[in-house]
Write a protein that holds these residues in place. Sequence first.
Motif, PDB file in Angstrom:
ATOM      1  N   ALA A   1      50.353  37.047  23.851  1.00 54.73           N
ATOM      2  CA  ALA A   1      49.099  37.236  24.580  1.00 54.73           C
ATOM      3  C   ALA A   1      49.364  37.747  25.991  1.00 54.73           C
ATOM      4  CB  ALA A   1      48.319  35.921  24.626  1.00 54.73           C
ATOM      5  N   MET A   2      50.401  37.227  26.630  1.00 51.70           N
ATOM      6  CA  MET A   2      50.748  37.641  27.990  1.00 51.70           C
ATOM      7  C   MET A   2      51.094  39.128  28.020  1.00 51.70           C
ATOM      8  SD  MET A   2      53.886  36.140  30.320  1.00 51.70           S
ATOM      9  CE  MET A   2      55.198  36.976  29.414  1.00 51.70           C
ATOM     10  N   VAL A   3      51.970  39.554  27.124  1.00 50.42           N
ATOM     11  CA  VAL A   3      52.381  40.960  27.092  1.00 50.42           C
ATOM     12  C   VAL A   3      51.195  41.844  26.709  1.00 50.42           C
ATOM     13  CG1 VAL A   3      53.909  42.640  25.969  1.00 50.42           C
ATOM     14  CG2 VAL A   3      54.808  40.406  26.659  1.00 50.42           C
ATOM     15  N   GLY A   4      50.436  41.418  25.716  1.00 48.26           N
ATOM     16  CA  GLY A   4      49.275  42.206  25.291  1.00 48.26           C
ATOM     17  C   GLY A   4      48.217  42.325  26.370  1.00 48.26           C
ATOM     18  N   ALA A   5      47.951  41.236  27.063  1.00 46.61           N
ATOM     19  CA  ALA A   5      46.951  41.271  28.132  1.00 46.61           C
ATOM     20  C   ALA A   5      47.391  42.195  29.260  1.00 46.61           C
ATOM     21  CB  ALA A   5      46.694  39.862  28.666  1.00 46.61           C
ATOM     22  N   ARG A   6      48.677  42.170  29.564  1.00 47.91           N
ATOM     23  CA  ARG A   6      49.188  43.054  30.625  1.00 47.91           C
ATOM     24  C   ARG A   6      49.074  44.512  30.204  1.00 47.91           C
ATOM     25  NH1 ARG A   6      52.603  42.754  35.222  1.00 47.91           N
ATOM     26  NH2 ARG A   6      52.463  44.827  36.081  1.00 47.91           N
ATOM     27  N   LEU A   7      49.378  44.789  28.947  1.00 45.99           N
ATOM     28  CA  LEU A   7      49.246  46.148  28.431  1.00 45.99           C
ATOM     29  C   LEU A   7      47.801  46.628  28.553  1.00 45.99           C
ATOM     30  CD1 LEU A   7      50.325  48.630  26.832  1.00 45.99           C
ATOM     31  CD2 LEU A   7      49.663  47.386  24.767  1.00 45.99           C
ATOM     32  N   LEU A   8      46.856  45.788  28.156  1.00 44.86           N
ATOM     33  CA  LEU A   8      45.441  46.153  28.237  1.00 44.86           C
ATOM     34  C   LEU A   8      45.007  46.387  29.684  1.00 44.86           C
ATOM     35  CD1 LEU A   8      43.971  43.706  25.596  1.00 44.86           C
ATOM     36  CD2 LEU A   8      44.169  46.197  25.392  1.00 44.86           C
ATOM     37  N   ALA A   9      45.442  45.523  30.578  1.00 49.21           N
ATOM     38  CA  ALA A   9      45.067  45.681  31.989  1.00 49.21           C
ATOM     39  C   ALA A   9      45.631  46.981  32.550  1.00 49.21           C
ATOM     40  CB  ALA A   9      45.554  44.481  32.797  1.00 49.21           C
ATOM     41  N   ASP A  10      46.887  47.250  32.245  1.00 55.99           N
ATOM     42  CA  ASP A  10      47.506  48.490  32.738  1.00 55.99           C
ATOM     43  C   ASP A  10      46.825  49.723  32.149  1.00 55.99           C
ATOM     44  OD1 ASP A  10      49.285  46.945  34.181  1.00 55.99           O
ATOM     45  OD2 ASP A  10      51.006  47.342  32.869  1.00 55.99           O
ATOM     46  N   ALA A  11      46.540  49.678  30.851  1.00 58.09           N
ATOM     47  CA  ALA A  11      45.970  50.835  30.162  1.00 58.09           C
ATOM     48  C   ALA A  11      44.523  51.107  30.541  1.00 58.09           C
ATOM     49  CB  ALA A  11      46.088  50.646  28.647  1.00 58.09           C
ATOM     50  N   THR A  12      43.809  50.075  30.983  1.00 56.46           N
ATOM     51  CA  THR A  12      42.386  50.253  31.313  1.00 56.46           C
ATOM     52  C   THR A  12      42.134  50.289  32.811  1.00 56.46           C
ATOM     53  OG1 THR A  12      41.905  47.878  31.263  1.00 56.46           O
ATOM     54  CG2 THR A  12      41.672  49.102  29.174  1.00 56.46           C
ATOM     55  N   GLY A  13      43.190  50.379  33.597  1.00 56.00           N
ATOM     56  CA  GLY A  13      43.008  50.414  35.044  1.00 56.00           C
ATOM     57  C   GLY A  13      42.448  49.123  35.588  1.00 56.00           C
ATOM     58  N   ASP A  14      42.901  48.007  35.014  1.00 60.05           N
ATOM     59  CA  ASP A  14      42.437  46.687  35.435  1.00 60.05           C
ATOM     60  C   ASP A  14      40.924  46.536  35.297  1.00 60.05           C
ATOM     61  OD1 ASP A  14      44.878  45.401  36.040  1.00 60.05           O
ATOM     62  OD2 ASP A  14      44.975  46.441  37.959  1.00 60.05           O
ATOM     63  N   SER A  15      40.407  46.978  34.153  1.00 53.63           N
ATOM     64  CA  SER A  15      38.970  46.819  33.906  1.00 53.63           C
ATOM     65  C   SER A  15      38.603  45.336  33.965  1.00 53.63           C
ATOM     66  CB  SER A  15      38.604  47.401  32.536  1.00 53.63           C
ATOM     67  OG  SER A  15      39.217  46.640  31.508  1.00 53.63           O
ATOM     68  N   GLU A  16      37.361  45.070  34.198  1.00 52.86           N
ATOM     69  CA  GLU A  16      36.901  43.680  34.323  1.00 52.86           C
ATOM     70  C   GLU A  16      37.188  42.876  33.061  1.00 52.86           C
ATOM     71  OE1 GLU A  16      35.910  41.892  36.986  1.00 52.86           O
ATOM     72  OE2 GLU A  16      36.485  43.704  38.064  1.00 52.86           O
ATOM     73  N   TRP A  17      36.947  43.473  31.897  1.00 51.65           N
ATOM     74  CA  TRP A  17      37.176  42.716  30.669  1.00 51.65           C
ATOM     75  C   TRP A  17      38.665  42.439  30.462  1.00 51.65           C
ATOM     76  CZ3 TRP A  17      40.128  44.458  26.635  1.00 51.65           C
ATOM     77  CH2 TRP A  17      40.383  45.828  26.561  1.00 51.65           C
ATOM     78  N   ALA A  18      39.537  43.380  30.849  1.00 51.47           N
ATOM     79  CA  ALA A  18      40.979  43.154  30.712  1.00 51.47           C
ATOM     80  C   ALA A  18      41.441  42.080  31.701  1.00 51.47           C
ATOM     81  CB  ALA A  18      41.747  44.452  30.926  1.00 51.47           C
ATOM     82  N   LYS A  19      40.864  42.077  32.892  1.00 50.86           N
ATOM     83  CA  LYS A  19      41.190  41.018  33.855  1.00 50.86           C
ATOM     84  C   LYS A  19      40.730  39.662  33.328  1.00 50.86           C
ATOM     85  CE  LYS A  19      41.198  42.424  38.363  1.00 50.86           C
ATOM     86  NZ  LYS A  19      40.583  42.886  39.611  1.00 50.86           N
ATOM     87  N   SER A  20      39.602  39.662  32.621  1.00 51.39           N
ATOM     88  CA  SER A  20      39.110  38.428  32.016  1.00 51.39           C
ATOM     89  C   SER A  20      40.090  37.927  30.949  1.00 51.39           C
ATOM     90  CB  SER A  20      37.727  38.668  31.402  1.00 51.39           C
ATOM     91  OG  SER A  20      37.273  37.514  30.758  1.00 51.39           O
ATOM     92  N   VAL A  21      40.670  38.857  30.180  1.00 53.03           N
ATOM     93  CA  VAL A  21      41.668  38.481  29.174  1.00 53.03           C
ATOM     94  C   VAL A  21      42.890  37.876  29.867  1.00 53.03           C
ATOM     95  CG1 VAL A  21      43.250  39.366  27.407  1.00 53.03           C
ATOM     96  CG2 VAL A  21      40.877  40.151  27.450  1.00 53.03           C
ATOM     97  N   GLU A  22      43.337  38.503  30.956  1.00 50.07           N
ATOM     98  CA  GLU A  22      44.463  37.936  31.725  1.00 50.07           C
ATOM     99  C   GLU A  22      44.137  36.524  32.186  1.00 50.07           C
ATOM    100  OE1 GLU A  22      45.665  40.360  35.028  1.00 50.07           O
ATOM    101  OE2 GLU A  22      46.678  41.812  33.751  1.00 50.07           O
ATOM    102  N   GLY A  23      42.929  36.333  32.690  1.00 47.09           N
ATOM    103  CA  GLY A  23      42.516  35.006  33.152  1.00 47.09           C
ATOM    104  C   GLY A  23      42.541  33.984  32.024  1.00 47.09           C
ATOM    105  N   ALA A  24      42.115  34.405  30.839  1.00 46.98           N
ATOM    106  CA  ALA A  24      42.130  33.491  29.687  1.00 46.98           C
ATOM    107  C   ALA A  24      43.558  33.104  29.326  1.00 46.98           C
ATOM    108  CB  ALA A  24      41.434  34.148  28.498  1.00 46.98           C
TER     109      ALA A  24
END
Length: 191
Positions: free
Chosen positions: A159-182
């Motif tokens: 989850a950690m690696v996947g969330a970081r990938l999503l945040a990087d790929a989406t330019g730290d979109s709000e939903w990706a930041k929410s995934v990181e927070g989770a």
Amino acid sequence: MGRSSQEQAIQNRANIVEAASRLFRQHGVDHVSVADIMGSLGMTTGGFYKHFTSKDALVAEAFALAFRQSAASWRKVSQQNGAGAIVHHYFRKRPAEQNCPILAFAPHVETENAAGQCVQAYTRGAETLFAQFLDHMKPAADGTTDPQAGQDAEILFAAMVGARLLADATGDSEWAKSVEGAVQGAVSRLR
């Protein structure tokens, strides 16, 4: 070759590996040439072949260096702040040349053209970080390992690696930041 010449050759090689690791993390392996690496050091491309037989040989060494650096960073963070701190550290913003090697190098090794030595260096490095993460996250207080805690730690790593990938790929979109927070919130529930 005299002693100082040998020492200089060793230092030059180390500088090349360090520059390559930094540039590969920043731009991707396939977007960095030998000329780029050598030019960043004020060295000639011809001098490269005094140190390495091929770009792939350098890539494998640069991967190994990046993974060793990440492992040392994770170890330090965990020792200073506890095992769960690795997850929080992982999501911290940092310069591109310090990107996670798992993410930075994956595009290169997932291609059919990736040299075996590069894939091996990546696999060893990723396995080392994975094992280190598990070692820090799953031991019980009595030194035994709870199987459920081990499985939870594996899920948290993914989850950690996947969330970081999503945040990087989406330019730290709000939903990706929410995934990181989770994912960060899950650390406290697992400990």
